[in-house]
Design an enzyme around this catalytic site. Structure first.
Site, PDB file in Angstrom:
ATOM      1  N   ASP A  30       6.972  15.021   1.944  1.00  0.00           N
ATOM      2  CA  ASP A  30       6.543  14.053   0.928  1.00  0.00           C
ATOM      3  C   ASP A  30       6.682  14.722  -0.445  1.00  0.00           C
ATOM      4  O   ASP A  30       5.883  15.592  -0.801  1.00  0.00           O
ATOM      5  CB  ASP A  30       5.091  13.653   1.203  1.00  0.00           C
ATOM      6  CG  ASP A  30       4.518  12.730   0.121  1.00  0.00           C
ATOM      7  OD1 ASP A  30       5.199  12.480  -0.892  1.00  0.00           O
ATOM      8  OD2 ASP A  30       3.365  12.275   0.296  1.00  0.00           O
ATOM      9  N   HIS A  86       4.038  12.099  -3.689  1.00  0.00           N
ATOM     10  CA  HIS A  86       2.618  12.184  -4.055  1.00  0.00           C
ATOM     11  C   HIS A  86       2.275  13.600  -4.526  1.00  0.00           C
ATOM     12  O   HIS A  86       3.135  14.472  -4.519  1.00  0.00           O
ATOM     13  CB  HIS A  86       1.761  11.766  -2.847  1.00  0.00           C
ATOM     14  CG  HIS A  86       2.052  10.370  -2.406  1.00  0.00           C
ATOM     15  ND1 HIS A  86       2.912  10.080  -1.367  1.00  0.00           N
ATOM     16  CD2 HIS A  86       1.646   9.185  -2.902  1.00  0.00           C
ATOM     17  CE1 HIS A  86       3.005   8.762  -1.237  1.00  0.00           C
ATOM     18  NE2 HIS A  86       2.251   8.197  -2.156  1.00  0.00           N
ATOM     19  N   SER A  92       0.183   3.834  -4.819  1.00  0.00           N
ATOM     20  CA  SER A  92      -0.453   5.010  -4.220  1.00  0.00           C
ATOM     21  C   SER A  92      -0.514   6.201  -5.178  1.00  0.00           C
ATOM     22  O   SER A  92      -1.367   7.073  -5.024  1.00  0.00           O
ATOM     23  CB  SER A  92       0.266   5.405  -2.937  1.00  0.00           C
ATOM     24  OG  SER A  92       1.622   5.675  -3.204  1.00  0.00           O
TER      25      SER A  92
END
Ligand SMILES: *[C@@H]1O[C@H](CO)[C@@H](O)[C@H](O)[C@H]1NC(C)=O
Ligand SMILES: *[C@@H]1O[C@H](CO)[C@@H](O)[C@H](O)[C@H]1NC(C)=O
Ligand SMILES: *[C@@H]1O[C@H](CO)[C@@H](O)[C@H](O)[C@H]1NC(C)=O
Ligand SMILES: *[C@@H]1O[C@H](CO)[C@@H](O)[C@H](O)[C@H]1NC(C)=O
Ligand SMILES: *[C@@H]1O[C@H](CO)[C@@H](O)[C@H](O)[C@H]1NC(C)=O
Ligand SMILES: *[C@@H]1O[C@H](CO)[C@@H](O)[C@H](O)[C@H]1NC(C)=O
Ligand SMILES: *[C@@H]1O[C@H](CO)[C@@H](O)[C@H](O)[C@H]1NC(C)=O
Length: 444
Positions: A423, A426, A182
């Site tokens: 998060d 990312h 990702s």
């Protein structure tokens, strides 16, 4: 559970806290989930085992087995200890043929972040129709927008100025493909956001047929693609949405099915790292007929996978016609005490980069870096390294934290403690991944 403790255990190798990090999502699907949780300490136990070397060239029954797709229903019949087999590969490159070496000797990865709100961001979040809800931080409520305005300034030279038209010219009649997890998908989205504005709407299209997603620009006869292959080798995680979380099974010696997709690309950008940080992995060797797996720690397993990948690069790929890049590990910012001693948080609430030169967090495993260094240096005539680790280490402010779409419903106790579901893995767009692409543009 948020303790990072270096255990004073007497094992020869590292005893680390494993970050369990599982992301599965699709770009255009509502059905995606992100989970971040942690495992108890896992002890890596390297027995003295005899070493056998396996060459990942497959034939007959092995080829047939390698072509069988592992999926979330795959099971190991039995699991035994790691046998000590390794992947053997030789560098077939002709040392006399040097890849175009850039004329400057400047290390573009060594530098600093400079606030520059006159030339950044390179695009606006809302102007990019391909933006992912995982990365669109402003849309999801982030109000401090400083993260969009930083330029990477190498110490001894300047980066080439980003120019979408020029990039398209480089891509004319070519396929550019990102292959990995990702983080690599984030870089791919950044790339199509950077590139799409100069293509009229009716002359571009995207086919979201995961695991391979293809962005096309008609007038350049070019594509910018993303192939989901978080472990590079084949595994039961190769479906971007439906993969098992409890047992990771991989073929340490086969990239066959993935290579069928990536071998036609002209420019390849690979990454792999965080998926190996989740604890032991089950190995299902291709010559194994009875579904008997071996178990190995993540770093050891990653080394096998990198070996199978390196074998493909060194034997199947012509550096005069094509380019291969490898993106080094993307840092995480899970423990604020690493840059702010005494604090208890993570990247949540961080608004500016770290300005301590050479700052290095514990999320970027040095053992992994050394292993990757070793393999890439043997491949140095074929693979260009995008060494984004150090420069991204500084960017504790660049993560979505709570400002993204979460696919699970958040519980009240999570909502009352935003750091708990942030998060910090990312990267918001526009942001850090755009700079990775500027570096790619510079080196292409
Ligand atoms: C692998 O390739 C080598 C040389 O190309 C050959 O001698 C060997 O038999 C091959 N092994 C398999 C399993 O096909
Ligand atoms: C850029 O930043 C400076 C200093 O923070 C500010 O004064 C200026 O208004 C900003 N310019 C733009 C275009 O945002
Ligand atoms: C982003 O939007 C702002 C305000 O609408 C505009 O001034 C700026 O030029 C845009 N930037 C880009 C790169 O399109
Ligand atoms: C971008 O590249 C194109 C094609 O190489 C060139 O014509 C154009 O002048 C460049 N734009 C800028 C702003 O440098
Ligand atoms: C388009 O690009 C492909 C390679 O990706 C090439 O084989 C083909 O000839 C190109 N078509 C034209 C019309 O140039
Ligand atoms: C599991 O082992 C049994 C007995 O050795 C064998 O018949 C069976 O095919 C194996 N299953 C798989 C998935 O390989
Ligand atoms: C990447 O850079 C780091 C320093 O930031 C260095 O230690 C490492 O060896 C480099 N890795 C590669 C593969 O170039």
């Amino acid at each position: 559970m948020q303790r990072w403790n270096r255990k004073k255990a007497h094992f020869p190798l590292l005893v680390l806290f494993f970050l369990v990090f599982i992301v599965f999502s699709t770009l255009h699907s509502e059905h995606s989930i992100q989970q971040i949780h942690e495992n108890p300490d896992h002890v890596l136990n390297h027995q003295q085992v005899p070493t056998a070397y396996v060459k990942p060239n497959l034939s007959g029954g092995e080829l047939k087995r390698a072509a069988e797709i592992l999926d979330r229903f795959s099971r190991c019949n039995t699991t035994k200890e790691y046998s000590g087999r390794k992947i053997s590969w030789v560098d077939h490159s002709n040392k006399h043929i040097q890849r175009r070496v850039s004329s400057e000797s400047c290390d573009v990865f060594s530098g600093k972040w400079v606030f520059d709100n006159s030339s950044y961001p390179l695009y606006n979040e809302s102007d990019c129709p391909y933006m992912s809800d995982q990365l669109a931080c402003h849309k999801h409520g982030r109000s401090d927008l400083g993260y969009r305005y930083w330029r990477w300034q190498p110490h001894n030279c300047n980066l080439k100025r980003w120019n979408a038209t020029e990039m398209w010219e480089k891509l004319r009649n070519k396929r550019l493909m990102f292959v990995g997890d990702s983080l690599n998908r984030g870089q791919w989205i950044s790339m199509i956001c950077l590139l799409q504005s100069v293509i009229p709407e009716h002359k571009r299209s995207i086919t979201p047929n995961a695991p391979l997603t293809i962005f096309r620009a008609e007038e350049y006869n070019a594509t910018v693609e993303f192939l989901w292959a978080p472990l590079l080798v084949e595994s039961n995680s190769d479906d971007p949405v439906n993969h098992r979380l409890d047992e990771r099974i991989m073929r340490p010696d086969s990239v066959l099915n993935h290579a069928l997709k990536w071998e036609h690309a002209d420019i390849l950008i690979f990454n792999t790292y965080l998926w190996w940080r989740q604890g032991p992995v089950k190995l299902l060797w291709t010559d194994e007929e009875n579904g008997a797996c071996e178990e190995l720690d993540g770093l050891g397993a990653m080394e096998l996978a990198m070996g199978a990948w390196a074998d493909w690069v060194s034997s199947k790929f012509d550096p005069l016609k094509k380019r291969v890049f490898f993106v080094t590990m993307s840092p995480t910012h899970l423990w604020s005490r690493e840059w702010n001693p005494g604090s208890e948080g993570n990247c949540y609430g961080e608004k500016s980069p770290i300005d301590l030169q050479s700052y290095w967090g514990s999320g970027s495993d040095l053992g992994t870096m050394r292993m990757v260094d070793k393999i890439l240096s043997r491949l140095s005539s074929k693979v260009t390294v995008l060494n984004i680790t150090q420069l991204s280490e500084y960017r504790k402010d660049g993560h979505p934290s709570i400002f993204r779409k979460f696919w699970e419903t958040l519980r009240p106790e999570q909502l009352s403690n935003p750091a708990s579901y942030s998060d910090c893995i990312h990267w918001c767009l526009p942001g850090v991944s755009d700079v990775w692409n500027e570096l790619l543009f510079h080196l292409l």
